[in-house]
Design an enzyme around this catalytic site. Structure first.
Site, PDB file in Angstrom:
ATOM      1  N   HIS A   6       6.999 -27.253  31.675  1.00  0.00           N
ATOM      2  CA  HIS A   6       5.936 -27.210  31.104  1.00  0.00           C
ATOM      3  C   HIS A   6       5.032 -25.693  30.622  1.00  0.00           C
ATOM      4  O   HIS A   6       4.459 -24.876  31.695  1.00  0.00           O
ATOM      5  CB  HIS A   6       5.050 -27.886  32.650  1.00  0.00           C
ATOM      6  CG  HIS A   6       2.953 -28.452  32.116  1.00  0.00           C
ATOM      7  ND1 HIS A   6       2.423 -27.527  33.236  1.00  0.00           N
ATOM      8  CD2 HIS A   6       2.419 -29.010  31.343  1.00  0.00           C
ATOM      9  CE1 HIS A   6       1.014 -28.314  32.639  1.00  0.00           C
ATOM     10  NE2 HIS A   6       1.644 -28.989  31.581  1.00  0.00           N
ATOM     11  N   ARG A   7       4.775 -26.197  29.380  1.00  0.00           N
ATOM     12  CA  ARG A   7       3.932 -24.892  28.982  1.00  0.00           C
ATOM     13  C   ARG A   7       5.177 -23.420  29.145  1.00  0.00           C
ATOM     14  O   ARG A   7       5.029 -22.283  29.070  1.00  0.00           O
ATOM     15  CB  ARG A   7       2.691 -24.133  29.045  1.00  0.00           C
ATOM     16  CG  ARG A   7       1.640 -25.502  28.959  1.00  0.00           C
ATOM     17  CD  ARG A   7       0.202 -25.104  29.866  1.00  0.00           C
ATOM     18  NE  ARG A   7      -0.234 -25.735  30.054  1.00  0.00           N
ATOM     19  CZ  ARG A   7      -1.404 -26.381  31.278  1.00  0.00           C
ATOM     20  NH1 ARG A   7      -2.397 -24.946  31.473  1.00  0.00           N
ATOM     21  NH2 ARG A   7      -2.050 -27.650  30.800  1.00  0.00           N
ATOM     22  N   GLU A  33       7.391 -27.760  26.726  1.00  0.00           N
ATOM     23  CA  GLU A  33       6.666 -28.246  26.125  1.00  0.00           C
ATOM     24  C   GLU A  33       5.231 -27.090  26.139  1.00  0.00           C
ATOM     25  O   GLU A  33       5.379 -26.493  26.921  1.00  0.00           O
ATOM     26  CB  GLU A  33       5.942 -29.095  27.595  1.00  0.00           C
ATOM     27  CG  GLU A  33       4.779 -30.198  27.318  1.00  0.00           C
ATOM     28  CD  GLU A  33       3.476 -29.101  27.198  1.00  0.00           C
ATOM     29  OE1 GLU A  33       2.387 -29.698  27.064  1.00  0.00           O
ATOM     30  OE2 GLU A  33       3.625 -28.056  28.201  1.00  0.00           O
ATOM     31  N   ASP A  35       1.342 -26.207  23.718  1.00  0.00           N
ATOM     32  CA  ASP A  35       0.418 -26.493  22.971  1.00  0.00           C
ATOM     33  C   ASP A  35       0.267 -25.957  22.041  1.00  0.00           C
ATOM     34  O   ASP A  35       0.019 -24.376  21.954  1.00  0.00           O
ATOM     35  CB  ASP A  35      -0.750 -26.542  23.815  1.00  0.00           C
ATOM     36  CG  ASP A  35      -0.269 -27.620  25.003  1.00  0.00           C
ATOM     37  OD1 ASP A  35      -0.293 -28.659  25.118  1.00  0.00           O
ATOM     38  OD2 ASP A  35      -0.144 -26.603  26.199  1.00  0.00           O
ATOM     39  N   HIS A  48      -2.585 -23.751  24.977  1.00  0.00           N
ATOM     40  CA  HIS A  48      -3.237 -24.717  25.861  1.00  0.00           C
ATOM     41  C   HIS A  48      -5.188 -24.741  25.746  1.00  0.00           C
ATOM     42  O   HIS A  48      -5.515 -25.424  25.264  1.00  0.00           O
ATOM     43  CB  HIS A  48      -3.159 -25.131  27.507  1.00  0.00           C
ATOM     44  CG  HIS A  48      -3.792 -26.091  28.243  1.00  0.00           C
ATOM     45  ND1 HIS A  48      -4.994 -26.268  29.239  1.00  0.00           N
ATOM     46  CD2 HIS A  48      -3.143 -27.539  27.872  1.00  0.00           C
ATOM     47  CE1 HIS A  48      -4.995 -27.658  28.682  1.00  0.00           C
ATOM     48  NE2 HIS A  48      -3.600 -28.183  28.336  1.00  0.00           N
ATOM     49  N   GLU A 108       3.100 -30.719  21.593  1.00  0.00           N
ATOM     50  CA  GLU A 108       1.098 -31.321  21.994  1.00  0.00           C
ATOM     51  C   GLU A 108       0.369 -30.956  20.674  1.00  0.00           C
ATOM     52  O   GLU A 108       0.028 -28.939  20.918  1.00  0.00           O
ATOM     53  CB  GLU A 108       0.984 -31.335  23.182  1.00  0.00           C
ATOM     54  CG  GLU A 108      -0.298 -32.266  23.428  1.00  0.00           C
ATOM     55  CD  GLU A 108      -0.643 -32.009  24.972  1.00  0.00           C
ATOM     56  OE1 GLU A 108      -1.888 -32.187  25.150  1.00  0.00           O
ATOM     57  OE2 GLU A 108       0.231 -31.896  25.718  1.00  0.00           O
ATOM     58  N   LYS A 110      -3.023 -30.251  20.738  1.00  0.00           N
ATOM     59  CA  LYS A 110      -4.543 -30.028  20.945  1.00  0.00           C
ATOM     60  C   LYS A 110      -5.933 -30.202  20.350  1.00  0.00           C
ATOM     61  O   LYS A 110      -6.497 -29.205  19.879  1.00  0.00           O
ATOM     62  CB  LYS A 110      -4.744 -28.645  21.259  1.00  0.00           C
ATOM     63  CG  LYS A 110      -3.720 -28.622  23.075  1.00  0.00           C
ATOM     64  CD  LYS A 110      -3.404 -29.126  23.902  1.00  0.00           C
ATOM     65  CE  LYS A 110      -4.632 -29.222  24.823  1.00  0.00           C
ATOM     66  NZ  LYS A 110      -4.809 -29.970  25.880  1.00  0.00           N
ATOM     67  N   ASP A 229       6.151 -26.750  36.107  1.00  0.00           N
ATOM     68  CA  ASP A 229       5.383 -25.514  36.184  1.00  0.00           C
ATOM     69  C   ASP A 229       7.197 -24.774  36.622  1.00  0.00           C
ATOM     70  O   ASP A 229       6.686 -23.531  36.057  1.00  0.00           O
ATOM     71  CB  ASP A 229       4.453 -25.093  37.168  1.00  0.00           C
ATOM     72  CG  ASP A 229       3.250 -25.793  36.074  1.00  0.00           C
ATOM     73  OD1 ASP A 229       3.437 -25.828  34.652  1.00  0.00           O
ATOM     74  OD2 ASP A 229       2.425 -25.588  37.274  1.00  0.00           O
TER      75      ASP A 229
END
Length: 237
Positions: A6-7, A33, A35, A48, A108, A110, A229
């Protein structure tokens, strides 16, 4: 069950940075992943928040900075080390890094708070230029954006990000022409959600799963993937 960073490996390195994505690759994550938003000069960048205040030493909206201005900002999170690896990266930089690995890539968009005009085309062009279409999942909370991606010719996987509190959403997701749903962790409290999603033909990837007990529940329910994370080196997931 797939493990998506995640990120990037954001518990170990500043989120959404080259350092975080490198750490995720080194740990053997199944996917990463990230953003994407747009700068004032129209460049897709990986961050993000709609503002830089939480993660970097500046103030204001991402869309108020040029790429050059953004990349002069220093990370506020674990700022030691190579500043080039912890600055706000462009999507080009991140895709070029990830192209050398085998990870799946969730981009993703944003654009649910600020409607970045042209973001879909810019992302699609960069993915196509690097021939990464078979490894990329495009997702967004903005479901109009998902529709625009299809209209622009995207034939790869789309995922609808949502808050999980939708009643019998499967017909809606079919109309969106998505292949996956990305709900928050609390959706696991909805009886039968994962089973019904699978019966309807959708993959389920849950965010953000950091506790062992939550991960184990995801495994028991047959979730396809989790965003976490806490990416660790295999086999110690």
């Amino acid at each position: 069950m797939e493990i998506w960073a995640h990120r990037g490996a954001s518990a170990r390195q500043p989120e959404n940075t080259i350092a975080a994505f490198t750490a995720a690759m080194e740990a053997g994550a199944d996917g990463v992943e990230l953003d994407v938003q747009l700068t004032s000069d129209g460049v897709p960048v990986v961050i993000h928040d709609e503002t830089v205040d939480r993660t970097h030493d500046g103030t204001g909206g991402v869309s108020g900075f040029t790429l050059a201005q953004l990349q002069k900002l220093r990370s506020l999170i674990k700022p030691k080390g190579d500043p080039m690896a912890t600055r706000i990266p462009s999507l080009v930089e991140v895709l070029d890094l990830l192209a050398s690995g085998g990870q799946q890539i969730n981009i993703e968009l944003k654009n649910s708070v600020k409607p970045y005009k042209g973001l879909e085309k810019k992302v699609l062009d960069l993915v196509a230029e690097r021939k990464l279409g078979d490894r990329v999942v495009l997702s967004s909370f903005n479901h109009y954006s998902l529709q625009r991606l299809r209209e622009r010719g995207w034939t790869g996987e789309l995922a609808a990000v949502h808050d999980g509190m939708l009643r019998e959403p499967w017909r809606y997701f079919r109309e969106l022409d998505v292949q996956a749903v990305h709900p928050p962790r609390h959706v696991l409290m909805v009886p039968g959600f994962v089973t019904r999603a699978h019966r309807a033909g959708f993959k389920v990837r849950v965010w953000t799963v950091n506790k062992a007990t939550h991960r184990q529940r995801c495994e028991r329910l047959g979730v396809d993937g989790i965003f976490t994370d806490l990416v660790k080196a295999r086999p110690n997931w």
